[in-house]
Design a protein around this motif. Sequence first.
Motif, short mmCIF file in Angstrom:
data_model
loop_
_atom_site.label_atom_id
_atom_site.label_comp_id
_atom_site.label_asym_id
_atom_site.label_seq_id
_atom_site.Cartn_x
_atom_site.Cartn_y
_atom_site.Cartn_z
N UNK A 242 -57.79 -50.93 -40.64
CA UNK A 242 -57.40 -49.95 -39.64
C UNK A 242 -56.26 -50.50 -38.81
N UNK A 243 -55.29 -49.74 -38.37
CA UNK A 243 -54.20 -50.10 -37.49
C UNK A 243 -53.14 -50.93 -38.15
N UNK A 244 -53.14 -51.14 -39.38
CA UNK A 244 -52.16 -51.95 -40.08
C UNK A 244 -51.31 -51.07 -40.98
N UNK A 245 -50.00 -51.58 -41.11
CA UNK A 245 -49.11 -50.88 -42.05
C UNK A 245 -49.61 -51.14 -43.45
N UNK B 52 -50.05 -55.55 -57.85
CA UNK B 52 -50.20 -54.56 -58.95
C UNK B 52 -49.63 -53.21 -58.56
N UNK B 53 -49.06 -53.10 -57.35
CA UNK B 53 -48.48 -51.84 -56.88
C UNK B 53 -49.51 -50.90 -56.32
N UNK B 54 -50.70 -51.39 -56.00
CA UNK B 54 -51.72 -50.51 -55.48
C UNK B 54 -51.91 -50.76 -54.00
N UNK B 55 -52.48 -49.74 -53.32
CA UNK B 55 -52.82 -49.88 -51.91
C UNK B 55 -54.14 -49.18 -51.70
N UNK C 30 -48.37 -56.09 -42.07
CA UNK C 30 -48.84 -55.12 -43.09
C UNK C 30 -49.76 -55.78 -44.08
N UNK C 31 -50.67 -54.90 -44.73
CA UNK C 31 -51.65 -55.43 -45.67
C UNK C 31 -51.97 -54.37 -46.70
N UNK D 276 -39.60 -60.05 -46.57
CA UNK D 276 -40.96 -60.49 -46.22
C UNK D 276 -41.96 -59.42 -46.62
N UNK D 277 -43.14 -59.78 -47.29
CA UNK D 277 -44.20 -58.84 -47.73
C UNK D 277 -45.23 -58.63 -46.62
#
Length: 702
Positions: A52-55, A61-64, A46-47, A40-41
């Motif tokens: 704030x407060x999220x994994x 594209x492999x970016x965060x 997560x995002x 699961x993604x």
Amino acid sequence: MAFNPQTINKELDMANLAKHNANYSAIKTELDAHDTHVAAQTAHGSTSAATAGKIMQRDSAGRAKVAAPSESDDIARKAEVDVVQTNLDAHGADSIAHLTSAEHTKLTGIADGAEVNQNAFAQVNNVVASAESDTLTIAGGTGITVSSNPTTKTLTVTATGDATPGAHGSSHNNDGADPIPDLVAIRAEFDMIRDEYGDQLKDTMQVANVKTGFGAVGDGVADDTAAFVAAFSSGSYIGIPPGTYKINQMTVPSSVKLLKGYGEVKLVPGDLVPAESAASWVTALGLSNAEISGISFEVDSETYPELRCLDLTLCINVLVERVHAIKGGGIAIYGAQCNYVTVRKCKIESFSVKGISFDGAQQSNNTIEDNVVIGTGLAHCISAQLGTQLKVTRNFCKNTATFGIGLYQVTDSIISDNTTLDTGKEGINIEDSSSVTISGNICKWTTGTGSETGTDFGISVFGNAVATQFNSVTNNTVVSPFASGIALADNVSFNLVSDNQVLNANQGSVANHAGILLYGADCLKNKVTGNNVTDTAGTHHNWGIAEYDFGTGSPMLNEITNNRVEGYAVADIKTTNTTTITAMNSKDLSGFRTYTPTVSASAGSVGAASATGHYLQIGKLVLFYARVTVSTNGSGAGALRVGLPFTAAMGSGSGKEIATSGRACTVEINADRNYAEVRVYDNSYPAANGSIVDIIGIFQIS
């Protein structure tokens, strides 16, 4: 029922298998649920957004994304990194802020303190650079060329040509072949200043003053001996101010390096100086590398007839200069067993024994030069006994009772360029000495002084106890001695007497003396050559150069050649032994001399006859010819006897009657005869009335 283990085991295996299958199903259900969670993604909310407060998760594209950083340990975003990179790129492109490799190398070669944008040079003499590209040109002048080599980056300045200053060698010195003119002049001026003011310059040394430092009075009355002794004990350099110092006997210790008078300094004897004794007044004992100068000794020769004023004992390399002794005593300056001691520029008068005297078999290399020694009481002006390599030069000696300069048992020494005047005996005398050079001296006597009382020679080489050999007497001038000018006497051999000038010797007309005299049985193998012997009066000496036997034996085996003799009373050369060679002297070189032969006959008597003769002497060999004219033969018969110029030892000749018979003749010369006997070839008598007989012959003097 019977027990069967195999049946039991089988039942057990089947039960276990059923149980395992049930467990597997449950486990698989759990594993499938796990795999679904992993894939699961959006697990746990997560995002990829900056929430704030999220994994944080990467997007497709492999970016965060993260929020803009605010703390030093926050994550930097691309925006912040891009700002830094832009600044780095701008800085890297700045050519002012950064150097190339070549520029860096150049920069490291600049010394600390160097100026920025400096000119090519600052200033050379009065030439100042005004820009970085200025150049300085070095130009040649008269006799100077300038050349450069860009490859080796060298500049060469060369003196060339004949123009002033002209070419010079690679080095210059005052005495060389290529001196610098100005340097020569400067050196001459320096030498003059040194000679004139050298004493004052030495005042800069630490010199102890005997007056101000040690209480010497210097009034000629107070006894200053203690002050001098104290000064000697205090240091090595002792200065004596002007004054007259009353001094008893004292010793200058070996620690003293300078004892010097400044100005007019006189020493007079103290009350304790012994009279009538050959004592030493001031003794320099064992000095080395030292100087004693500028002092005058004043002493009464009647009270102190044998006193030694300055006694140098066992001294080495000591200079005694301008030490004067002017009122008598025994010996002014005496040296015993000294080496390399120089006595110069001293003036000595009226001493009763000797002026300057050195003694001792161990002495060597002492020098006596440029001194003046005068006094009628002196036995010798300058003397030395024993030792070797003594030099006596440029001294003036006058009015001595005996010798001007006398050396006894010395070897390898020089007596040169001295002047002796009116000495009682020899001007210069050496005795029992070998390898002594006597050269360039003048020995002279004036009318009414020493020449009336002297009894010996101008210059004498005398052998007494030992053979006197290998000495040379050359280029001296001897004028008006009382007896012979130069003498080789007794036990002398292998000596040279050459190129001397002897004028008017034997003023006392002493019997059997000559310009140059050789005498004694052991006077042999000497050479007398190239001398000029002249007697302007022609009466003072019988012979110019002579061998003579005074009762001690005849000289022999000597050589007397190439001398010029004028003004003798009897003969120019006299020898006493046939072994002595005489040749090419002035008489030998003057051509044929005339003489008048006697004419007689071996039997009967010749009535009237006349004769003329000529002869040439070469050493002991005589060539002669004579013409006899017989006007009236009378009773003459046998042989015609014609006189010779000397008594012959042996000889022969030939002749011819040319007026009457024309017959050939023989000439016979027998030993110890002073005539030749002439006969016709057939042994008949050669003469008659009107005969003219010519003869020629050769013979050796007996």
